[in-house]
Design an enzyme around this catalytic site. Structure first.
Site, PDB file in Angstrom:
ATOM      1  N   ARG A 144      -0.161  -4.996   5.489  1.00  0.00           N
ATOM      2  CA  ARG A 144       1.817  -4.681   5.502  1.00  0.00           C
ATOM      3  C   ARG A 144       2.083  -4.111   4.055  1.00  0.00           C
ATOM      4  O   ARG A 144       2.818  -2.963   3.779  1.00  0.00           O
ATOM      5  CB  ARG A 144       2.688  -5.959   4.735  1.00  0.00           C
ATOM      6  CG  ARG A 144       2.138  -6.775   6.238  1.00  0.00           C
ATOM      7  CD  ARG A 144       3.324  -8.019   6.316  1.00  0.00           C
ATOM      8  NE  ARG A 144       4.819  -7.602   6.459  1.00  0.00           N
ATOM      9  CZ  ARG A 144       5.372  -7.413   5.230  1.00  0.00           C
ATOM     10  NH1 ARG A 144       4.637  -7.952   3.862  1.00  0.00           N
ATOM     11  NH2 ARG A 144       6.735  -7.175   5.392  1.00  0.00           N
TER      12      ARG A 144
ATOM     13  N   CYS B 271     -12.807   1.767   4.925  1.00  0.00           N
ATOM     14  CA  CYS B 271     -13.245   2.826   4.990  1.00  0.00           C
ATOM     15  C   CYS B 271     -12.166   3.409   4.712  1.00  0.00           C
ATOM     16  O   CYS B 271     -12.414   4.656   5.919  1.00  0.00           O
ATOM     17  CB  CYS B 271     -14.928   3.306   5.418  1.00  0.00           C
ATOM     18  SG  CYS B 271     -15.887   2.597   5.369  1.00  0.00           S
ATOM     19  N   GLU B 272     -11.489   3.679   3.766  1.00  0.00           N
ATOM     20  CA  GLU B 272     -10.451   4.796   4.020  1.00  0.00           C
ATOM     21  C   GLU B 272      -9.427   4.602   2.715  1.00  0.00           C
ATOM     22  O   GLU B 272      -8.767   2.710   2.520  1.00  0.00           O
ATOM     23  CB  GLU B 272      -9.033   4.666   5.235  1.00  0.00           C
ATOM     24  CG  GLU B 272      -7.892   3.892   5.154  1.00  0.00           C
ATOM     25  CD  GLU B 272      -7.398   3.908   6.794  1.00  0.00           C
ATOM     26  OE1 GLU B 272      -8.085   4.449   8.196  1.00  0.00           O
ATOM     27  OE2 GLU B 272      -6.117   4.391   6.985  1.00  0.00           O
TER      28      GLU B 272
HETATM   29  N1  LLP Z   1      14.113 -11.056  17.335  1.00  0.00           N
HETATM   30  C1  LLP Z   1      13.601  -9.775  17.485  1.00  0.00           C
HETATM   31  C2  LLP Z   1      14.233  -9.380  18.760  1.00  0.00           C
HETATM   32  C3  LLP Z   1      12.854  -9.278  16.489  1.00  0.00           C
HETATM   33  O1  LLP Z   1      12.474  -8.078  17.183  1.00  0.00           O
HETATM   34  C4  LLP Z   1      12.175  -9.865  15.566  1.00  0.00           C
HETATM   35  C5  LLP Z   1      11.377  -8.580  14.543  1.00  0.00           C
HETATM   36  C6  LLP Z   1      12.522 -11.515  15.111  1.00  0.00           C
HETATM   37  C7  LLP Z   1      13.575 -12.331  16.363  1.00  0.00           C
HETATM   38  C8  LLP Z   1      12.354 -11.865  13.949  1.00  0.00           C
HETATM   39  O2  LLP Z   1      12.619 -11.033  12.600  1.00  0.00           O
HETATM   40  P1  LLP Z   1      12.186 -11.785  11.394  1.00  0.00           P
HETATM   41  O3  LLP Z   1      13.487 -13.057  11.203  1.00  0.00           O
HETATM   42  O4  LLP Z   1      10.809 -12.187  11.419  1.00  0.00           O
HETATM   43  O5  LLP Z   1      12.518 -11.090   9.962  1.00  0.00           O
HETATM   44  N2  LLP Z   1       6.158  -6.329  11.723  1.00  0.00           N
HETATM   45  C9  LLP Z   1       7.178  -6.256   9.840  1.00  0.00           C
HETATM   46  C10 LLP Z   1       7.926  -6.848  10.807  1.00  0.00           C
HETATM   47  C11 LLP Z   1       8.695  -6.480  12.209  1.00  0.00           C
HETATM   48  C12 LLP Z   1       9.511  -7.183  12.741  1.00  0.00           C
HETATM   49  C13 LLP Z   1      10.544  -7.380  14.150  1.00  0.00           C
HETATM   50  N3  LLP Z   1      11.472  -8.047  14.948  1.00  0.00           N
HETATM   51  C14 LLP Z   1       6.880  -7.232   8.665  1.00  0.00           C
HETATM   52  O6  LLP Z   1       5.911  -7.353   8.012  1.00  0.00           O
HETATM   53  O7  LLP Z   1       7.669  -7.035   7.934  1.00  0.00           O
END
Ligand code: LLP
Length: 441
Positions: free
Chosen positions: A327, A358-359
């Site tokens: 993240r 290694c980066e």
């Molecule tokens: N519904 C859909 C269609 C989504 O694409 C997502 C998250 C959620 C619900 C849930 O969202 P949340 O409540 O968790 O914000 N990898 C990124 C976050 C990517 C979120 C993708 N979609 C990070 O580490 O911040």
């Protein structure tokens, strides 16, 4: 309330467990999830929504963190599940999660994803684009079955969050744009296929959002479309899914959840919009991921080495990194860091925490104040329950850490640490390399 306590010896404890004991038993790095915290957030969502709105469903977004054991916990708390791939679906099925409470998303669902979803009877398929409508129509025909579908709409709202996690704007790979007629086209196309039953519409404007205004705009746009589908197209849709996205205050160790406030504003906005567009309030879905599981997570690392560059930077390298938490590398996300065995010591050295890959981009945090640490000390990254393990990789063939669920008086693995066998399990040796016949060593 912080997720941890501190013992008289100045050591972090989680649900009463001394983190040193957990690391001795389960190894380092270690991701620990505090069960009570997750359960209480599930209850906040369900309770709050049920209290404010006539008909609601909360579906946990499995992409934040998903294992078979975690599916059980979600099921016990009465939340449905949202999956985006065949793999997430199979995880839920392996856990015995009832398929009718599963909703499938994705902008590039494969035949395999859809076929399996239809075969097991997932509750809803959230259709993302015209190609998928065709694909689903073809499959339902071939499999002589039907599908309840929702249309994913991009309402043209751009929340203020990292560009990588904005999803509701016009320039997005997700969904049918509301402006410009794509959404209308999608409704008309679905209506042509009797095996596809349009039951509702969906949007997810992004993730890590704190401002309620973009939700209010999205609600207005979505309920407007909802009313249009009912009135102009005569389709008796009954469901509105407003996605997830509630932000988590990573910088603050003791931030409140914000769940009540968010949910109450969302419910009120939908009720107001239903009045404005003169429709019955739809069955309202919410799909939280991060806000359910982020704060419950603590990642424990063991310091491996130090490098102090006079006047420039103090590097503190740990036994994990972007492989278990990408993240910071991806979004410059800041998780609070503490010295888990020296919680009461003065934090007067500025450290940058680097991972073991290694980066140079493999950093976990820059410029944090911690005590003067040495190799072997444990440090803890807080609020790492969401989008860490689920985005973990095997870069540099680093083993993924174990994930442990802790409660007062008990703890159990949700995922075991990778073994050497796991790391090479999928490797194959082509037949002509079975024997090294011409070693130049
Ligand atoms: N519904 C859909 C269609 C989504 O694409 C997502 C998250 C959620 C619900 C849930 O969202 P949340 O409540 O968790 O914000 N990898 C990124 C976050 C990517 C979120 C993708 N979609 C990070 O580490 O911040």
């Amino acid at each position: 309330m912080p997720i941890y306590d501190v013992s008289d010896a100045g050591v972090m404890t989680l649900a009463g467990h001394d983190v040193r004991d957990l690391v001795v038993e389960y190894g380092s790095p270690l991701i620990v999830l505090v069960e009570d915290d997750i359960r209480s957030r599930c209850r906040q969502y369900r309770g709050e929504m049920a209290g404010l709105y006539p008909r609601t469903r909360v579906h946990y977004a499995g992409k934040a963190f998903l294992t078979t054991g975690f599916c059980r916990l979600i099921q016990e708390e009465g939340l449905g599940l949202d999956v985006v791939s065949w793999g997430e679906l199979e995880t839920a099925l392996a856990a015995g999660f009832p398929p009718e409470h599963i909703l499938m998303h994705g902008n590039a669902k494969t035949y395999r994803d859809l076929e399996r979803a239809l075969e097991v009877g997932v509750g809803r398929i959230v259709v993302d684009n015209l190609s998928e409508i065709e694909r689903l129509a073809e499959l339902t025909e071939r499999m002589e079955t039907t599908a309840k579908v929702m249309l994913r709409i991009a309402p043209g709202v751009k929340p203020s969050t990292h560009a990588y996690i904005q999803t509701g704007q016009i320039d997005s790979k997700f969904g049918f744009n509301l402006n410009g007629g794509d959404a209308d086209l999608a409704v008309q196309r679905v209506m042509e296929f009797p095996r596809l039953e349009l039951v509702g519409i969906h949007c997810h404007i992004g993730s890590q959002i704190f401002d309620q205004d973009p939700y209010a705009l999205a609600v207005d746009a979505m309920v407007g479309l909802y009313a249009k589908i009912q009135k102009e197209y005569g389709v008796p849709i009954d469901e509105l899914n407003m996605g997830g996205g509630l932000g988590v205050l990573y910088e603050k160790r003791y931030g409140g959840s914000g769940i009540e406030e968010h949910v109450s504003m969302l419910c009120r906005d939908v009720l107001d919009a239903a009045k404005k567009y003169d429709v019955e309030p739809p069955l309202l879905y919410h799909e939280p991921g991060r806000s359910i599981v982020a704060h419950a997570g603590v990642t424990l690392y063991t310091v491996q080495s130090l490098k102090k560059i006079e006047g420039i930077r103090n590097y503190l390298s740990v036994d994990g990194g972007m492989t278990d938490n990408p993240r910071f590398a991806l979004y410059q996300a800041k998780h609070p860091v503490v010295a888990a065995e020296h919680m009461n010591d003065k934090a007067d050295v500025v450290w940058s925490i680097s991972g073991r890959c290694c980066e140079s981009g493999d950093m976990l945090q820059r410029d944090v104040l911690l005590p003067d640490l040495k190799p072997g000390d444990l440090i803890a990254f807080l609020s790492t329950g969401a989008y860490t393990y689920s985005m973990a990789s095997h870069y540099n063939r680093v083993a993924k850490p174990a994930v442990l669920l802790v409660s007062p008086g008990r703890c159990g693995l949700l995922a075991a640490r990778d073994t050497v066998e796991d790391l090479i399990r999928l490797d194959r040796i082509p037949s002509w390399l079975e024997e090294v016949t011409d070693s130049k060593l």
